[in-house]
Design a protein around this motif. Structure first.
Motif, mmCIF file in Angstrom:
data_model
loop_
_atom_site.group_PDB
_atom_site.id
_atom_site.type_symbol
_atom_site.label_atom_id
_atom_site.label_comp_id
_atom_site.label_asym_id
_atom_site.label_seq_id
_atom_site.Cartn_x
_atom_site.Cartn_y
_atom_site.Cartn_z
ATOM 1 N N ALA A 20 -2.219 -2.803 -3.865
ATOM 2 C CA ALA A 20 -1.629 -3.425 -2.679
ATOM 3 C C ALA A 20 -1.451 -4.930 -2.868
ATOM 4 C CB ALA A 20 -2.491 -3.152 -1.458
ATOM 5 N N THR A 91 4.452 -9.750 4.421
ATOM 6 C CA THR A 91 4.781 -8.339 4.250
ATOM 7 C C THR A 91 4.777 -7.575 5.564
ATOM 8 O OG1 THR A 91 3.789 -8.408 2.052
ATOM 9 C CG2 THR A 91 4.128 -6.243 3.010
ATOM 10 N N HIS A 92 3.821 -7.850 6.421
ATOM 11 C CA HIS A 92 3.628 -7.005 7.602
ATOM 12 C C HIS A 92 4.039 -7.628 8.931
ATOM 13 C CE1 HIS A 92 1.671 -4.067 5.099
ATOM 14 N NE2 HIS A 92 0.874 -5.014 4.624
#
Length: 161
Positions: A20, A91-92
């Motif tokens: 990740a 990313t989120h």
């Protein structure tokens, strides 16, 4: 549950975390290298200060202390945390922004460390370029080695023409 199954779960979790965070590894490596370079320049500053002013450097300034290693490790942890958090936010949360927050975070860390490297290299250095930089940057000699700079400076040498 036997030990093999526990180890399999641990290595699986470690592999998942590593996969990740894999995109951050180049930034982490670059920041680690520049932090190590800053440590090297601080060490070379201590050698210059000891050589130039052996009677002015305190006994503590001559020793390599574990508190300095602790400070470097804390700096590395802070840099890693900042880069990883910037990556996760990018990313989120803010994936629609046109800028890469990971690059911004790594760039800020590199700028901060480069500034420190320049301060280290210009401190306790009689070169012309160092005297020019000393007008802009902090002289770390007094802060790190308990040297009173007013005793060391010659006002006649401050002319940089």
């Amino acid at each position: 549950m036997n030990i093999n199954e526990i180890l399999r779960w641990i290595f699986t979790a470690f592999g998942a975390i590593l996969a990740a965070l894999e995109p951050t590894l180049p930034y982490l490596l670059i920041c680690t290298l520049i932090i190590i370079a800053d440590c090297y320049t601080a060490w070379s500053l201590s050698r210059r200060a000891r050589k130039a002013h052996p009677d002015k450097v305190s006994e503590e300034g001559k020793k390599f202390k574990s508190s300095k290693v602790e400070k470097v490790l804390i700096t590395l942890i802070k840099a890693y945390a900042l880069i990883i958090m910037a990556f996760l936010i990018q990313t989120h949360i803010t994936d629609g922004l046109p800028m890469d927050l990971t690059k911004v975070a790594a760039g800020a860390i590199c700028f901060w460390q480069l500034w420190s490297i320049l301060e280290n290299e210009s401190s306790c250095n009689g070169a012309r370029w160092a005297k020019v930089l000393q007008k802009i940057l902090v002289d770390k000699t007094s802060r790190h080695f308990d040297i009173d700079l007013s005793d060391l400076t010659d006002n006649k040498d401050d002319n940089i023409d």
